[in-house]
Design a protein around this motif. Structure first.
Motif, PDB file in Angstrom:
ATOM      1  N   VAL A  96       0.799  -1.388   0.023  1.00  0.00           N
ATOM      2  CA  VAL A  96       0.061   0.270   0.076  1.00  0.00           C
ATOM      3  C   VAL A  96       0.820   1.481   0.141  1.00  0.00           C
ATOM      4  O   VAL A  96       0.505   2.215  -0.842  1.00  0.00           O
ATOM      5  N   ASP A  97       2.013   1.188   0.633  1.00  0.00           N
ATOM      6  CA  ASP A  97       2.916   2.244   0.872  1.00  0.00           C
ATOM      7  C   ASP A  97       3.425   2.813  -0.592  1.00  0.00           C
ATOM      8  O   ASP A  97       3.509   3.669  -0.944  1.00  0.00           O
ATOM      9  N   ASP A  98       3.877   1.570  -1.393  1.00  0.00           N
ATOM     10  CA  ASP A  98       4.490   1.651  -2.421  1.00  0.00           C
ATOM     11  C   ASP A  98       3.442   2.205  -3.381  1.00  0.00           C
ATOM     12  O   ASP A  98       3.847   3.238  -4.439  1.00  0.00           O
ATOM     13  N   LEU A  99       2.208   1.748  -3.517  1.00  0.00           N
ATOM     14  CA  LEU A  99       1.231   2.136  -4.414  1.00  0.00           C
ATOM     15  C   LEU A  99       0.804   3.455  -4.149  1.00  0.00           C
ATOM     16  O   LEU A  99       0.879   4.250  -5.145  1.00  0.00           O
ATOM     17  N   GLY A 155       0.859   8.425 -14.156  1.00  0.00           N
ATOM     18  CA  GLY A 155       0.017   7.677 -12.940  1.00  0.00           C
ATOM     19  C   GLY A 155      -0.899   6.466 -13.206  1.00  0.00           C
ATOM     20  O   GLY A 155      -0.617   5.512 -12.178  1.00  0.00           O
ATOM     21  N   VAL A 156      -1.319   6.540 -14.379  1.00  0.00           N
ATOM     22  CA  VAL A 156      -1.589   4.906 -15.104  1.00  0.00           C
ATOM     23  C   VAL A 156      -0.541   3.734 -14.763  1.00  0.00           C
ATOM     24  O   VAL A 156      -0.763   2.749 -14.476  1.00  0.00           O
ATOM     25  N   LEU A 157       0.405   4.287 -15.372  1.00  0.00           N
ATOM     26  CA  LEU A 157       1.723   3.151 -15.364  1.00  0.00           C
ATOM     27  C   LEU A 157       2.099   2.665 -14.041  1.00  0.00           C
ATOM     28  O   LEU A 157       2.087   1.922 -13.853  1.00  0.00           O
ATOM     29  N   ALA A 158       2.186   4.030 -13.103  1.00  0.00           N
ATOM     30  CA  ALA A 158       2.635   3.650 -11.736  1.00  0.00           C
ATOM     31  C   ALA A 158       1.536   2.776 -11.109  1.00  0.00           C
ATOM     32  O   ALA A 158       1.987   1.647 -10.517  1.00  0.00           O
ATOM     33  N   ILE A 159       0.504   2.804 -11.270  1.00  0.00           N
ATOM     34  CA  ILE A 159      -0.685   1.778 -10.586  1.00  0.00           C
ATOM     35  C   ILE A 159      -0.766   0.698 -11.243  1.00  0.00           C
ATOM     36  O   ILE A 159      -0.547  -0.399 -10.509  1.00  0.00           O
ATOM     37  N   SER A 160      -0.594   0.364 -12.350  1.00  0.00           N
ATOM     38  CA  SER A 160      -0.316  -0.902 -12.806  1.00  0.00           C
ATOM     39  C   SER A 160       0.961  -1.661 -12.839  1.00  0.00           C
ATOM     40  O   SER A 160       0.918  -2.948 -12.365  1.00  0.00           O
ATOM     41  N   TYR A 161       2.013  -0.880 -12.475  1.00  0.00           N
ATOM     42  CA  TYR A 161       3.258  -1.575 -12.398  1.00  0.00           C
ATOM     43  C   TYR A 161       3.194  -1.922 -10.906  1.00  0.00           C
ATOM     44  O   TYR A 161       3.682  -3.059 -10.553  1.00  0.00           O
ATOM     45  N   ASN A 162       2.821  -1.023  -9.902  1.00  0.00           N
ATOM     46  CA  ASN A 162       2.756  -1.454  -8.560  1.00  0.00           C
ATOM     47  C   ASN A 162       2.016  -2.587  -8.146  1.00  0.00           C
ATOM     48  O   ASN A 162       2.242  -3.514  -7.338  1.00  0.00           O
ATOM     49  N   MET A 163       0.800  -2.721  -8.994  1.00  0.00           N
ATOM     50  CA  MET A 163      -0.209  -4.049  -8.629  1.00  0.00           C
ATOM     51  C   MET A 163       0.453  -5.282  -8.950  1.00  0.00           C
ATOM     52  O   MET A 163       0.378  -6.115  -8.264  1.00  0.00           O
ATOM     53  N   ILE A 164       1.154  -5.265 -10.298  1.00  0.00           N
ATOM     54  CA  ILE A 164       1.588  -6.336 -10.769  1.00  0.00           C
ATOM     55  C   ILE A 164       2.840  -6.901 -10.052  1.00  0.00           C
ATOM     56  O   ILE A 164       3.128  -8.084  -9.705  1.00  0.00           O
ATOM     57  N   ASN A 165       3.729  -5.780  -9.761  1.00  0.00           N
ATOM     58  CA  ASN A 165       4.884  -6.142  -9.215  1.00  0.00           C
ATOM     59  C   ASN A 165       4.586  -6.579  -7.384  1.00  0.00           C
ATOM     60  O   ASN A 165       5.254  -7.422  -6.880  1.00  0.00           O
ATOM     61  N   SER A 180      10.613  -6.855 -10.944  1.00  0.00           N
ATOM     62  CA  SER A 180      10.594  -5.519 -11.649  1.00  0.00           C
ATOM     63  C   SER A 180      10.478  -5.607 -13.147  1.00  0.00           C
ATOM     64  O   SER A 180       9.849  -4.561 -13.898  1.00  0.00           O
ATOM     65  N   VAL A 181      11.467  -6.280 -13.710  1.00  0.00           N
ATOM     66  CA  VAL A 181      11.574  -6.330 -15.135  1.00  0.00           C
ATOM     67  C   VAL A 181      10.146  -7.007 -15.581  1.00  0.00           C
ATOM     68  O   VAL A 181       9.566  -6.443 -16.635  1.00  0.00           O
ATOM     69  N   VAL A 182       9.719  -8.054 -15.307  1.00  0.00           N
ATOM     70  CA  VAL A 182       8.543  -8.596 -15.650  1.00  0.00           C
ATOM     71  C   VAL A 182       7.165  -7.584 -15.479  1.00  0.00           C
ATOM     72  O   VAL A 182       6.353  -7.415 -16.349  1.00  0.00           O
ATOM     73  N   ALA A 183       7.090  -7.017 -14.266  1.00  0.00           N
ATOM     74  CA  ALA A 183       5.916  -6.203 -14.043  1.00  0.00           C
ATOM     75  C   ALA A 183       6.223  -4.886 -14.806  1.00  0.00           C
ATOM     76  O   ALA A 183       4.938  -4.572 -15.461  1.00  0.00           O
ATOM     77  N   GLY A 184       7.497  -4.329 -15.239  1.00  0.00           N
ATOM     78  CA  GLY A 184       7.529  -3.192 -16.014  1.00  0.00           C
ATOM     79  C   GLY A 184       6.950  -3.834 -17.492  1.00  0.00           C
ATOM     80  O   GLY A 184       6.084  -2.995 -18.183  1.00  0.00           O
ATOM     81  N   ALA A 185       7.531  -4.884 -18.093  1.00  0.00           N
ATOM     82  CA  ALA A 185       7.256  -5.211 -19.438  1.00  0.00           C
ATOM     83  C   ALA A 185       5.710  -5.505 -19.569  1.00  0.00           C
ATOM     84  O   ALA A 185       5.245  -5.113 -20.533  1.00  0.00           O
ATOM     85  N   LEU A 186       5.082  -6.167 -18.433  1.00  0.00           N
ATOM     86  CA  LEU A 186       3.509  -6.283 -18.550  1.00  0.00           C
ATOM     87  C   LEU A 186       2.949  -5.014 -18.692  1.00  0.00           C
ATOM     88  O   LEU A 186       1.834  -4.660 -19.323  1.00  0.00           O
ATOM     89  N   THR A 210      13.512  -0.011 -18.108  1.00  0.00           N
ATOM     90  CA  THR A 210      13.560   1.201 -17.126  1.00  0.00           C
ATOM     91  C   THR A 210      13.562   0.843 -15.631  1.00  0.00           C
ATOM     92  O   THR A 210      14.197   1.146 -14.684  1.00  0.00           O
ATOM     93  N   MET A 211      12.355  -0.023 -15.460  1.00  0.00           N
ATOM     94  CA  MET A 211      12.169  -0.705 -14.188  1.00  0.00           C
ATOM     95  C   MET A 211      13.318  -1.476 -13.673  1.00  0.00           C
ATOM     96  O   MET A 211      13.657  -1.635 -12.533  1.00  0.00           O
ATOM     97  N   GLY A 212      13.852  -2.095 -14.561  1.00  0.00           N
ATOM     98  CA  GLY A 212      15.032  -3.012 -14.171  1.00  0.00           C
ATOM     99  C   GLY A 212      16.121  -2.134 -13.645  1.00  0.00           C
ATOM    100  O   GLY A 212      16.862  -2.612 -12.785  1.00  0.00           O
TER     101      GLY A 212
END
Length: 221
Positions: A96-99, A155-165, A180-186, A210-212
């Motif tokens: 929750v903190d990261d999100l 903002g949309v990219l950050a929400i999607s990345y943090n949820m998958i990560n 991080s790499v898999v979450a960023g690629a997805l 970038t996320m890696g």
């Protein structure tokens, strides 16, 4: 004056006004003392009943009687995340903190960068010898066009990345560069989902790389 229906005469009498000395005497008179049982209150204030005074205040609330050891702002949410590999330059307190903080930071950053770019674009696209109102309108159009667009995108990219990560962290019980790499690629692939395979692949590669890189820098320090 004689009343026709009575034998007594009525005279109009004015009420007598008290002299100032009487008020002084009344103010200086001692207070009335009240006696309840064997105790008396010399100030005129009635005593409290025994059931209101014979109370152990420490039993009223669990926080009573702690004194200086009471720390109201000592929250358990301040504890850092115990997930292996999750702490680096910026301490993490969990999903929750990261999100929340990650999304807010990237949204405001994108909004600011987009606004600066739109400001420069508005100044560059001004027609020569334009009046001041037209120049101001051009600058405002550039800011409102670029700023919210880039802010919403990040903002949309950050929400999607943090949820998958976060899902990968819980599934693997470990946080590392692969998550991080898999979450960023997805995230990058889903963002360009409606534009064909090539734009999806390019976006996935850019976002994953970038996320890696960010995860490597964060974990190295």
């Amino acid at each position: 004056m004689v009343w026709p229906f009575g034998s007594k005469s009525a005279t109009s009498e004015k009420p007598s006004l008290a002299s100032p000395s009487e008020f002084v005497n009344d103010a200086s008179s001692p207070a009335v003392t009240t006696t309840t049982g064997s105790s008396s209150a010399s100030t005129g204030t009635p005593e409290l009943p025994s059931f209101m005074t014979d109370i152990d205040l420490s039993t009223l609330h669990p926080l009573a009687g702690l004194g200086n050891d009471l720390q109201i702002l000592d929250f358990e949410d301040d504890a850092l995340s115990s997930l292996p590999g999750s702490n680096g330059i910026f301490a993490s307190r969990g999903f929750v903190d990261d999100l929340c903080y990650g999304t807010g930071f990237l949204y405001l950053g994108g909004l600011g960068i987009g606004g600066v770019y739109g400001f420069a674009e508005g100044l560059r696209q001004q027609p020569p010898n334009a009046p001041a109102k037209l120049k101001l309108n051009s600058v405002l159009n550039g800011i409102t066009r670029r700023g919210p667009f880039l802010g919403n995108t990040t903002g949309v990219l950050a929400i999607s990345y943090n949820m998958i990560n976060g899902f990968l962290d819980v599934t693997r019980s470990y946080h590392d560069i692969y998550n991080s790499v898999v979450a960023g690629a997805l995230t990058g692939g889903f963002y360009r989902l409606g534009h064909g395979f090539r734009p999806m692949a390019i976006s996935a590669a850019v976002m994953g790389g970038t996320m890696g890189l960010w995860n490597y820098i964060n974990s190295a320090f």
